[in-house]
Design an enzyme around this catalytic site. Structure first.
Site, PDB file in Angstrom:
ATOM      1  N   ALA A 409       0.906  -1.298  -0.086  1.00 36.34           N
ATOM      2  CA  ALA A 409      -0.014   0.008  -0.056  1.00 36.34           C
ATOM      3  C   ALA A 409       0.821   1.174  -0.145  1.00 36.34           C
ATOM      4  O   ALA A 409       1.243   1.642   1.147  1.00 36.34           O
ATOM      5  CB  ALA A 409      -1.017   0.074   1.285  1.00 36.34           C
ATOM      6  N   GLU A 410       1.205   1.815  -1.147  1.00 37.52           N
ATOM      7  CA  GLU A 410       2.189   2.802  -1.305  1.00 37.52           C
ATOM      8  C   GLU A 410       1.732   3.986  -0.878  1.00 37.52           C
ATOM      9  O   GLU A 410       2.566   4.770   0.160  1.00 37.52           O
ATOM     10  CB  GLU A 410       2.491   3.072  -2.963  1.00 37.52           C
ATOM     11  CG  GLU A 410       3.041   1.753  -3.332  1.00 37.52           C
ATOM     12  CD  GLU A 410       2.452   0.796  -3.876  1.00 37.52           C
ATOM     13  OE1 GLU A 410       3.074  -0.210  -4.544  1.00 37.52           O
ATOM     14  OE2 GLU A 410       0.995   0.936  -3.725  1.00 37.52           O
ATOM     15  N   PHE A 436       9.366  -0.664  -7.485  1.00 37.75           N
ATOM     16  CA  PHE A 436       9.976  -0.045  -8.630  1.00 37.75           C
ATOM     17  C   PHE A 436       9.298   1.451  -8.663  1.00 37.75           C
ATOM     18  O   PHE A 436       8.149   1.451  -8.285  1.00 37.75           O
ATOM     19  CB  PHE A 436       9.364  -0.735  -9.911  1.00 37.75           C
ATOM     20  CG  PHE A 436       9.991  -2.240  -9.905  1.00 37.75           C
ATOM     21  CD1 PHE A 436      11.179  -2.477 -10.870  1.00 37.75           C
ATOM     22  CD2 PHE A 436       9.448  -3.155  -9.256  1.00 37.75           C
ATOM     23  CE1 PHE A 436      11.584  -3.911 -10.863  1.00 37.75           C
ATOM     24  CE2 PHE A 436      10.041  -4.625  -9.325  1.00 37.75           C
ATOM     25  CZ  PHE A 436      11.221  -4.814 -10.316  1.00 37.75           C
ATOM     26  N   ALA A 437       9.913   2.313  -9.264  1.00 36.35           N
ATOM     27  CA  ALA A 437       9.749   3.812  -9.311  1.00 36.35           C
ATOM     28  C   ALA A 437       8.182   3.848 -10.076  1.00 36.35           C
ATOM     29  O   ALA A 437       7.464   4.716  -9.555  1.00 36.35           O
ATOM     30  CB  ALA A 437      10.771   4.372 -10.165  1.00 36.35           C
ATOM     31  N   ASP A 438       7.844   3.159 -10.928  1.00 34.60           N
ATOM     32  CA  ASP A 438       6.751   3.137 -11.732  1.00 34.60           C
ATOM     33  C   ASP A 438       5.166   2.575 -11.056  1.00 34.60           C
ATOM     34  O   ASP A 438       4.348   2.590 -11.665  1.00 34.60           O
ATOM     35  CB  ASP A 438       6.731   2.792 -13.244  1.00 34.60           C
ATOM     36  CG  ASP A 438       7.878   1.817 -13.614  1.00 34.60           C
ATOM     37  OD1 ASP A 438       8.582   1.415 -12.752  1.00 34.60           O
ATOM     38  OD2 ASP A 438       7.863   1.287 -14.616  1.00 34.60           O
ATOM     39  N   PRO A 442       0.142   5.097  -6.830  1.00 32.12           N
ATOM     40  CA  PRO A 442      -0.813   5.117  -5.809  1.00 32.12           C
ATOM     41  C   PRO A 442      -0.435   6.177  -4.607  1.00 32.12           C
ATOM     42  O   PRO A 442      -1.057   6.617  -3.906  1.00 32.12           O
ATOM     43  CB  PRO A 442      -0.842   3.725  -5.397  1.00 32.12           C
ATOM     44  CG  PRO A 442      -0.326   2.743  -6.556  1.00 32.12           C
ATOM     45  CD  PRO A 442       0.469   3.623  -7.182  1.00 32.12           C
ATOM     46  N   HIS A 481       8.031  -1.598 -14.541  1.00 27.89           N
ATOM     47  CA  HIS A 481       9.515  -2.165 -14.100  1.00 27.89           C
ATOM     48  C   HIS A 481      10.279  -1.376 -14.898  1.00 27.89           C
ATOM     49  O   HIS A 481      11.644  -1.810 -14.351  1.00 27.89           O
ATOM     50  CB  HIS A 481       9.436  -3.540 -14.361  1.00 27.89           C
ATOM     51  CG  HIS A 481       8.423  -4.322 -13.506  1.00 27.89           C
ATOM     52  ND1 HIS A 481       6.894  -4.644 -14.005  1.00 27.89           N
ATOM     53  CD2 HIS A 481       8.381  -4.840 -12.126  1.00 27.89           C
ATOM     54  CE1 HIS A 481       6.441  -5.241 -13.244  1.00 27.89           C
ATOM     55  NE2 HIS A 481       7.228  -5.641 -12.212  1.00 27.89           N
TER      56      HIS A 481
END
Length: 680
Positions: A409-410, A436-438, A442, A481
């Site tokens: 849960a970012e 991963f950055a992308d 959220p 990714h």
């Protein structure tokens, strides 16, 4: 914990009843006066009346202890704020956006009441997002064995937000002392509750969560609200567990001064809500049970009128914000990195990989400051330390309280970092914002929220957070990714962004990021974690200052400005051009995007007269567009050719390696663009 009802009309001391009646009368007077400021063009352009929530708001403020507790009020919490100790003057300063507003000097929307020095926190307009901050500060309360509780207040409709569920689930999982108060007036602006949730009482949506206790009260009734809030606080502190208080209220007025509730509420309902006026009921009880005479209450009401007049005069004479102050408090001062002011060192010793530099620096900083924490997804499970093992061995050395896994849960990861860092200024937090950055999207609501905390509070709160993000492609990862997001993140003031290319810079920038106040996004080129090209000698105490570029190769015929994965490609291309064409290309590794080393860029342009900007992100609206604009605007007279850019195509990154190669920049594409400029 006792269930004995402590407060009642008969047993509550008269002095306390008088205080409550004064607060309720004062609050209502200000509540009704607020719209007049807008009509007179004085201010208070946003006002959400609280009338009908009187009982629960009085209770929240009364059980709040500013020495031990932390309060997160929402935009309708005027009486809550008064009950917690704010003065009528402070409420009016906030309402008409004066420089003397203790919440933030008129920088935030009216009706967002706060007093950070008393732990009455400044929250944003994203309704309900402060639940995550309350959870974060409750985590700190538990870790540091604080005696208080975090209190988060909101309307019932905001509970529909996903981050509210993340907050309550996280508080339950971690067993944290936090109270979530739902002030249920049946409406989210004009949307009735039945369109928000299937349960008549939204608190019932959380009945399955372990360790969570749900309390219900009549939010219109002072005594029921006081008893319930007192019981909930005792439960949360004694058991170190979360609680929900569902308070049944009525909304006597429109949602705000820009809403007309007559458009969606019929006369029967409007008459009903007026009939259940909590202040009128409380006043009748005081008379009926002979706790006060009519004359005594009238004397309090007369005194309130004088308080409001005095506060009004103070508001009108208070200074407005200075327009020249808009650039103040955008970002706190960074750690000075004084040992290595240029971010350079004597390169003798054993080279280390980029991943080693990150891992060793994290451990060194955790030893340096015992108030440093890290969490994220897969961050620590037995011998694993993140999906790339950057945090390997940290939980074993520093313990599960400082190094721990977060739910997938970012928003929760980012929001609780915002909250926990509020507890004291010594705390430093590192989070893996996403694996991963992308996958970070959220968390964007909480990221944006955190970028303007320091500015919005006029420097009263600095979120001291380093957000680590494994970035970039060249791994065959495809969507989610292999994409870059720094171009999007760089549009928000209030955050630093760094993007190292070599192990020593990664270690030095990470140390500076962690030691600095404010938020830094630390982009890690994951394709270089174990690549020998990125290996470097790393001094144990290495520091790299923000905003200092590094020239990787000296040259006189062309400047290539780059960062991250493409730095190595640019150096290789420059070397190849020297062999093939006998031309000298300068390669500048930015290292830091915000702040940007504009001085070094312009100095190099003046020397070479030609510029190629290379980065892995998309050319269209990528960060290179800003660099090109700066060069064109401020160094146009030095240019002998147009500024050229190389980056990804304006497409997502494909998974198949053939597609990835067609999309991402490479040596061939950089070489061709450089040659075109040299031949121009």
């Amino acid at each position: 914990m006792t269930n004995k009802k402590k407060y009642s009309i008969k047993e509550t001391p008269k002095e306390l009843l008088a205080e409550w009646f004064n607060l309720m009368t004062l609050g209502r007077a200000l509540d009704e006066k607020a719209p007049n400021y807008l009509k007179q063009a004085i201010g208070w352009s946003y006002h959400a009346p609280y009338a009908g929530h009187d009982g629960i708001q009085l209770a929240i403020g009364q059980i709040f202890d500013r020495k031990t507790d932390h309060l997160f009020p929402y935009y309708r919490d005027m009486l809550t704020s008064l009950s917690a100790g704010l003065t009528a003057e402070e409420v009016i300063f906030n309402g008409i956006s004066k420089d003397t507003d203790v919440a933030g000097g008129g920088r935030h929307m009216s009706n967002h009441f706060a007093k950070p020095e008393w732990n009455v926190h400044n929250v944003s307009s994203c309704t309900g997002n402060h639940t995550l901050h309350a959870v974060g500060i409750a985590r700190a309360l538990k870790h540091y064995k604080g005696k208080g509780v975090a209190i988060s207040s909101q309307g019932e409709s905001s509970v529909s937000e996903g981050y509210v569920y993340e907050a309550i689930n996280g508080a339950s999982k971690e067993q944290l002392p936090v109270i979530f108060v739902f002030q249920d007036n049946g409406y989210g602006i004009s949307v009735p509750k039945k369109d928000q949730t299937a349960n008549r009482k939204v608190a019932d949506n959380f009945r399955g969560l372990k360790y969570l206790k749900i309390f219900h009260c009549n939010g219109k009734d002072v005594f029921d609200s006081m008893n319930t809030m007192a019981e909930a606080k005792a439960y949360a502190i004694e058991n170190q567990m979360p609680a929900i208080v569902q308070a049944n209220c009525v909304r006597m007025g429109s949602h705000s001064n820009s809403d007309k509730h007559e458009l969606y509420r019929d006369n029967a309902e409007l008459n009903y809500v007026q009939k259940y006026d909590p202040l009128a009921k409380f006043r009748r009880l005081l008379i009926r049970y002979e706790r006060f005479t009519e004359e005594e209450l009238q004397a309090i009401e007369a005194d309130v009128k004088l308080q409001v007049k005095k506060a009004h005069r103070a508001g009108l004479t208070a200074p407005d914000p200075d327009p020249n102050s808009v650039h103040d408090f955008v970002m706190p001062e960074a750690y000075p990195a004084a040992k290595y002011p240029e971010g350079l060192h004597n390169e003798t010793g054993e080279s280390k990989k980029l991943i080693e530099g990150l891992n060793e620096t994290l451990k060194a900083e955790f030893r340096h400051n015992p108030d440093t924490f890290i969490w994220g997804q897969d961050i620590a499970n037995k011998d694993k330390g993140g999906i790339f093992n950057v945090s390997k061995g940290m939980q074993q050395e520093f313990g599960i309280e400082r190094v721990f896994n977060a739910p997938i849960a970012e928003d929760f990861i980012m929001g609780t970092a915002n909250g926990m860092s509020r507890f004291n200024d010594k705390i430093r937090i590192v989070v893996e914002g996403a694996e991963f950055a992308d996958y970070f999207w959220p968390a964007m609501e909480q990221f944006v929220e955190t970028t303007h905390e320091y500015w919005r509070t006029k420097g009263q709160y600095s979120p001291n957070i380093t957000v680590r993000l494994a970035s970039g492609g060249y791994i065959g990862g495809g969507l989610y990714h292999s994409q870059n997001i720094e171009g999007a993140l760089s549009t928000f003031p209030g955050v630093r962004i760094v993007y190292p290319s070599y192990a020593d810079d990664a270690a030095g920038l990470l140390r500076t990021s962690i030691r600095s106040k404010g938020m830094t996004v630390f982009m890690e080129p994951k394709a270089l974690y174990n690549d020998p090209k990125a290996a470097a000698v790393i001094p144990d105490d290495f520091e790299v200052p923000f905003g200092k570029a590094r020239v990787r190769r000296e040259g006189t015929d062309l400047t290539i400005i780059t960062y991250g994965n493409t730095t190595h490609m640019c150096v290789e291309v420059a070397d190849q051009i020297a062999k093939d064409l006998g031309r000298n290309v300068e390669v500048m590794d930015l290292r830091s995007l915000i702040p940007l080393d504009k001085e070094s860029i312009l100095k190099s342009v003046a020397k070479t007269n030609k510029v190629l900007v290379v980065h892995e992100d998309k050319v269209f609206s990528g960060f290179g567009a800003e660099i090109a604009a700066i060069v064109t605007e401020e160094a146009f007279e030095h240019l002998d050719a147009p500024v050229k850019r190389v980056g990804s195509t304006f497409t997502p990154v494909g998974f198949n390696r053939i597609l990835e190669k067609a999309i991402l920049p490479n040596n061939e594409k950089i070489y061709a663009a450089a040659k075109d400029l040299l031949d121009y």
